[in-house]
Design an enzyme around this catalytic site. Structure first.
Site, PDB file in Angstrom:
ATOM      1  N   THR A 398       0.385 -38.552 -35.500  1.00  0.00           N
ATOM      2  CA  THR A 398       1.435 -38.350 -36.499  1.00  0.00           C
ATOM      3  C   THR A 398       1.143 -37.086 -37.329  1.00  0.00           C
ATOM      4  O   THR A 398       0.013 -36.621 -37.388  1.00  0.00           O
ATOM      5  CB  THR A 398       1.552 -39.584 -37.422  1.00  0.00           C
ATOM      6  OG1 THR A 398       1.696 -40.733 -36.609  1.00  0.00           O
ATOM      7  CG2 THR A 398       2.702 -39.508 -38.388  1.00  0.00           C
ATOM      8  N   THR A 416       6.299 -38.289 -35.564  1.00  0.00           N
ATOM      9  CA  THR A 416       5.192 -38.708 -34.710  1.00  0.00           C
ATOM     10  C   THR A 416       5.604 -38.930 -33.266  1.00  0.00           C
ATOM     11  O   THR A 416       6.782 -39.148 -32.964  1.00  0.00           O
ATOM     12  CB  THR A 416       4.590 -40.025 -35.259  1.00  0.00           C
ATOM     13  OG1 THR A 416       3.421 -40.362 -34.518  1.00  0.00           O
ATOM     14  CG2 THR A 416       5.556 -41.188 -35.154  1.00  0.00           C
ATOM     15  N   ASP A 440       4.522 -49.868 -31.192  1.00  0.00           N
ATOM     16  CA  ASP A 440       4.673 -50.280 -32.598  1.00  0.00           C
ATOM     17  C   ASP A 440       5.510 -51.548 -32.749  1.00  0.00           C
ATOM     18  O   ASP A 440       5.597 -52.119 -33.843  1.00  0.00           O
ATOM     19  CB  ASP A 440       5.278 -49.146 -33.437  1.00  0.00           C
ATOM     20  CG  ASP A 440       4.209 -48.213 -33.977  1.00  0.00           C
ATOM     21  OD1 ASP A 440       3.023 -48.539 -33.856  1.00  0.00           O
ATOM     22  OD2 ASP A 440       4.564 -47.158 -34.526  1.00  0.00           O
TER      23      ASP A 440
HETATM   24  N1  GLY Z   1       3.415 -44.810 -34.956  1.00  0.00           N
HETATM   25  C1  GLY Z   1       2.817 -45.095 -36.175  1.00  0.00           C
HETATM   26  C2  GLY Z   1       3.785 -45.567 -37.218  1.00  0.00           C
HETATM   27  O1  GLY Z   1       4.965 -45.289 -37.101  1.00  0.00           O
HETATM   28  O2  GLY Z   1       3.391 -46.224 -38.133  1.00  0.00           O
END
Ligand code: GLY
Length: 595
Positions: A398, A416, A440
């Protein structure tokens, strides 16, 4: 000019002169100041250049986001997604969707959700085998790990609404960097080597990461001709190329060949969404941050408010610590862990995509709810955690940038690919990496994702649903002025890093640079009683935390905070010493500032 204004100008000039800025005293009267904190020198240079040529903070953000897609391929992206929090007191926007919201209208704050979406063919159990077990790495590596990308649509939509310079102008710096190349830093070379090794045995289908980014060497000039062509198409045709045109076709052709799920219909149906940001009142500030599908805004407001509600309890414990020779940092770290246990438990249970589930945002950040929630916080021992399958804490990924323009507009943007370099799949002919954001989602209730956070039905996979995030681009306002712009990468540690940075500035009275460089600690309910810490946490604190019953995990990398702080004297800009960011405050002659 009133006395206060005059004093402010003199202080600013003295400060800039003392810090070596090439400020010309005679010009100070007419100059305004802008500030940027960016994750690399290329994005910093371009943001500065755009602001100096008369662009606003949104122009600078759009140009920088495209630049980072070239120079920071581990996280800057076209194939991923993100969130943008905006404060736009000086940009007039007729007929905009969120202006219907009286509260946002009064504060001039906006939030753009350009998070990835699950493809239409996605299903709740898509990463489980016949025995209902999670298939390792399927949601993280390779062709089935990607959500429908949101970045290009997000940048397009924010440009349409708030930008002042032409779209083509804003893409030009990125096109040039992709075409002519840029120098590979040690951070990029190290990360690409690490990722190459990491994915080596994790995909049943061969991946093409290595042929694009596998052999990067420090100092080499990396040219990306395919990416340059893609950026030129996007410059000419806008988001249409990426979602309906040649780039869309390239993406789908390659993904489908390898059993990927994303179709032309998925791409054609993607829209970024304007949402009402989370706004929490704290110590006279309005903390403006990311709403669901991020958990960040809710979590940060919960942490700040509970900390404030329990301040007397904390002060008593600190007094006691001083008497008994315990380190104050130990008490504070334990106190934060107690708050974080409760916040991450709420995250796992309540939070997901608000287009699919009702998230009780107002209740979760209400004083009443938090007072009740904080009642069980213990200052002298560790509250019991439920033991659920533990996971890893954190990986670097990210990226975030913070920008304020000379008129006082601000952008806080985090975006990200999820893991560094996402799924490891590069779209051939188009030259960009695809995300692995499907991880996620909660692939199975109670099973931790790569960041060790768990979820349930609220964050289960469903077609067109957005996966829960921790990204927390945040802006603090006070008396109608932006006081702070802050954010960071770091997966589930984003929330605690932003929380600690805000506390460092507002309550610990640190300068911006001290606040981002200070050691950070992180706890997230699971793994049970585990605190991750930066290497520079004092030994005494580590020993005392272990005596209390915590286990500790050293984490060399815990975020890359990009922070802007409005002090009485001037802007302060700071990039985290953990990354390779660049932060500047500089003069911008604005038409409105001329006599
Ligand atoms: N991919 C990490 C987040 O969005 O928290």
């Amino acid at each position: 000019m009133n006395l206060f204004k005059l004093q402010r100008l003199i202080m600013t000039a003295l400060l800039l002169a003392s810090t070596g800025f090439s400020s010309v005293w005679a010009n100070v009267h007419y100059a305004h100041y802008a500030a940027v904190a960016m994750p690399d020198k290329y994005s910093a240079q371009v943001a500065k250049q755009i602001l100096q040529q008369g662009g606003n903070a949104v122009d600078a953000a759009v140009a920088s986001a495209f630049v980072l897609a070239v120079t920071y391929p581990e996280a800057g992206n076209l194939g991923g997604g993100g969130f943008m929090t905006l404060y736009t007191p000086k940009i007039v926007v007729p007929n905009s969707p969120t202006d219907k919201d009286a509260e946002n209208n009064a504060l001039n704050v906006h939030f753009l959700d350009y998070r990835e979406q699950a493809p239409l063919a996605a299903s709740q159990d898509m990463y489980l085998d016949d025995n209902n077990q999670v298939i390792p790495y399927k949601s993280l590596v390779g062709y089935q790990a990607s959500g429908v990308p949101g970045t290009v649509m997000g940048l397009w939509q924010v440009h349409q609404r708030f930008a002042s310079l032409a779209w083509q102008t804003l893409l030009q710096p990125a096109i040039e960097l992709a075409q002519n190349g840029f120098e590979v830093s040690s951070q990029l070379a190290d990360r690409s080597q690490w990722f190459k090794r990491w994915i080596a045995d994790k995909s049943s289908t061969p991946l093409n990461f290595e042929s694009y980014f596998g052999g990067l060497k420090v100092g080499q000039v990396l040219k990306q001709p395919e990416l340059a062509k893609t950026l030129k198409r996007i410059a000419k045709q806008g988001a249409e190329d990426f979602y309906l045109g040649e780039t869309a076709k390239m993406m789908v052709k390659q993904l489908q060949k390898h059993d990927g799920l994303i179709t032309l219909q998925d791409l054609a149906g993607y829209q970024a969404k304007w949402r009402k940001p989370v706004v929490g009142e704290w110590l006279g500030y309005q903390v403006v941050s990311a709403p669901p599908p991020s958990s960040g805004g809710i979590a940060i407001v919960q942490l700040l408010k509970m900390k404030q509600q329990l301040v007397d309890k904390l002060d008593k414990a600190l007094l006691q610590a001083r008497k008994s020779g315990l380190s104050e940092t130990t008490i504070k770290t334990h106190f934060y862990a107690e708050l974080e246990k409760r916040v991450y438990a709420d995250r796992a249970h309540f939070l997901g995509d608000p287009d699919f589930i009702d998230v009780p945002v107002d209740k979760l950040i209400s004083d009443e709810y938090l007072r009740e929630r904080g009642q069980g916080v213990l200052l002298d021992e560790i509250s019991e955690s439920e033991l659920i399958k533990p996971g890893k804490i954190e990986l670097p990924e990210t990226t975030h940038f913070s920008i304020v323009d000379a008129q006082g507009n601000a952008v806080s943007n985090t975006y990200t690919l999820n893991m560094p370099f996402g799924s490891g799949v590069v779209i051939e002919g188009a030259g960009f990496l695809m995300n692995d954001e499907m991880d996620d989602f909660s692939t199975k209730p109670g099973v931790a994702n790569v960041f060790g956070v768990v979820g349930g039905q609220a964050n289960a996979i469903a077609p067109r649903k957005r996966m829960l995030s921790s990204m927390s681009p945040t802006i603090l306002l006070k008396d109608g002025q932006v006081q702070m712009v802050v954010g960071t990468p770091g997966g589930s540690t984003i929330i605690t890093s932003v929380f600690q940075t805000i506390v460092n500035v507002v309550e610990e009275r640190m300068s911006a640079q001290q606040a981002v460089d200070a050691p950070r600690v992180h706890h997230q309910l699971l793994p049970k009683d585990l605190i991750a810490y930066n290497p520079d946490l004092p030994d005494q604190v580590k020993q005392e935390l272990e005596l209390m019953g915590y286990s500790l995990k050293k984490n060399n990398y815990m975020g890359d905070v990009q922070l802007l702080v409005n002090t009485d004297k001037a802007w302060q800009a700071a990039s985290d010493n953990r990354g390779e960011g660049v932060a500047w405050v500089f003069e911008v002659d604005t038409p409105t500032s001329r006599p």
